[in-house]
Design an enzyme around this catalytic site. Structure first.
Site, PDB file in Angstrom:
ATOM      1  CG  ASP A 269       3.518   8.710   8.334  1.00 24.40           C
ATOM      2  OD1 ASP A 269       2.674   7.889   8.426  1.00 24.40           O
ATOM      3  OD2 ASP A 269       3.444  10.044   8.672  1.00 24.40           O
ATOM      4  CG  HIS A 270       0.480   8.939   5.075  1.00 23.98           C
ATOM      5  ND1 HIS A 270       0.633   9.060   6.407  1.00 23.98           N
ATOM      6  CD2 HIS A 270      -0.739   9.356   4.812  1.00 23.98           C
ATOM      7  CE1 HIS A 270      -0.492   9.374   7.060  1.00 23.98           C
ATOM      8  NE2 HIS A 270      -1.445   9.583   6.093  1.00 23.98           N
TER       9      HIS A 270
ATOM     10  CG  HIS B 122       3.484  -4.525   4.174  1.00 26.38           C
ATOM     11  ND1 HIS B 122       4.248  -4.921   5.167  1.00 26.38           N
ATOM     12  CD2 HIS B 122       2.237  -4.947   4.616  1.00 26.38           C
ATOM     13  CE1 HIS B 122       3.740  -5.756   5.929  1.00 26.38           C
ATOM     14  NE2 HIS B 122       2.306  -5.501   5.622  1.00 26.38           N
TER      15      HIS B 122
ATOM     16  CG  HIS C 279      -2.213  -5.732   3.930  1.00 28.63           C
ATOM     17  ND1 HIS C 279      -1.240  -6.365   2.918  1.00 28.63           N
ATOM     18  CD2 HIS C 279      -1.823  -5.818   4.924  1.00 28.63           C
ATOM     19  CE1 HIS C 279      -0.410  -6.918   3.965  1.00 28.63           C
ATOM     20  NE2 HIS C 279      -0.401  -6.261   5.060  1.00 28.63           N
TER      21      HIS C 279
ATOM     22  CG  HIS D 259      -0.189  -3.269   8.969  1.00 32.19           C
ATOM     23  ND1 HIS D 259      -0.897  -4.356   9.543  1.00 32.19           N
ATOM     24  CD2 HIS D 259       0.361  -4.049   7.869  1.00 32.19           C
ATOM     25  CE1 HIS D 259      -0.919  -5.421   8.991  1.00 32.19           C
ATOM     26  NE2 HIS D 259       0.117  -5.415   8.098  1.00 32.19           N
TER      27      HIS D 259
ATOM     28  CB  CYS E 228       0.586 -10.297   4.525  1.00 30.83           C
ATOM     29  SG  CYS E 228      -0.027  -9.608   6.196  1.00 30.83           S
TER      30      CYS E 228
ATOM     31  CD  GLU F 136       2.673  -6.161  10.354  1.00 31.17           C
ATOM     32  OE1 GLU F 136       3.242  -5.775   9.436  1.00 31.17           O
ATOM     33  OE2 GLU F 136       2.753  -7.672  10.835  1.00 31.17           O
TER      34      GLU F 136
HETATM   35 NI    NI Z   1       0.826  -6.717   6.791  1.00 33.99          NI
END
Ligand code: NI
Length: 135
Positions: free
Chosen positions: A79-80, A14, A39, A41, A33, A124
Site C-alpha cells: 500500500d502506497h 508501477h 502511474h 492505480h 503503463c 486493477e
Molecule cells: Ni498500470
C-alpha cells in the site's frame, strides 16, 4: 465446502516495461503503463479461503484474523508503494497484477490455519481484473 472472501483496498504505483526492449517496443506493448515517471492505480484485493466451519465458532476463518494477515503480509508491503522500487520481491519482475497476485498468494499461504487459500483476485481498473487459484 464453504468459501469466504475478504476484500481489502490498496493503492500503488508501477511502470510496466521490459528493459531488454526499445522504448518503441515498450510503448507498443504497455501503452500508458510504460510511462517513465510511473502511474498509479487503486486496487481492490479479494482473498477467498475455503474450508468447513469450525464447530466452536461457526467460521471458516475468523474474518478479523484474515484481515490482520492481509494487513501485515500484503497491505503493509504494497500500500502506497512504488512496486518497481519499494517491493524487494518484485525486483527484476514486471509488476503486473498477474505477477502480484502470485506473490500475494505466496505471502498469505503460510499464515492460514484451518482453511485453504482458494483465490486471490485483484481488480486493477473497472475493466480489468486477475484471479489466481494457485496453479
Ligand atoms: Ni498500470
Amino acid at each position: 465446502m464453504l468459501y469466504l472472501t475478504r476484500r481489502e483496498h490498496f493503492n500503488g504505483a508501477h511502470r510496466l516495461f521490459n528493459p531488454n526492449w526499445t522504448d518503441e517496443q515498450n510503448d507498443a506493448t504497455f501503452g500508458k503503463c510504460a510511462n517513465k515517471n510511473w502511474h498509479g492505480h487503486n486496487f481492490d484485493l479479494y482473498v477467498t479461503v475455503k474450508g468447513l466451519p469450525n464447530p466452536d465458532t461457526g467460521f471458516v476463518i475468523n474474518a478479523h484474523d484474515l484481515s490482520s494477515i492481509l494487513k501485515k503480509e500484503v497491505l503493509d508491503k504494497l500500500d502506497h508503494k512504488n512496486f518497481n522500487v519499494d517491493v524487494h520481491e518484485l525486483k527484476g519482475v514486471l509488476p503486473s497484477i498477474e505477477n502480484i497476485v502470485q506473490l500475494i498468494w505466496k505471502w498469505i499461504v503460510p499464515h492460514l490455519k484451518g482453511c485453504q487459500l482458494h483465490c486471490v483476485k485483484i481488480i486493477e481498473t473497472e475493466n480489468i481484473y486477475v484471479e489466481y487459484y494457485g496453479e
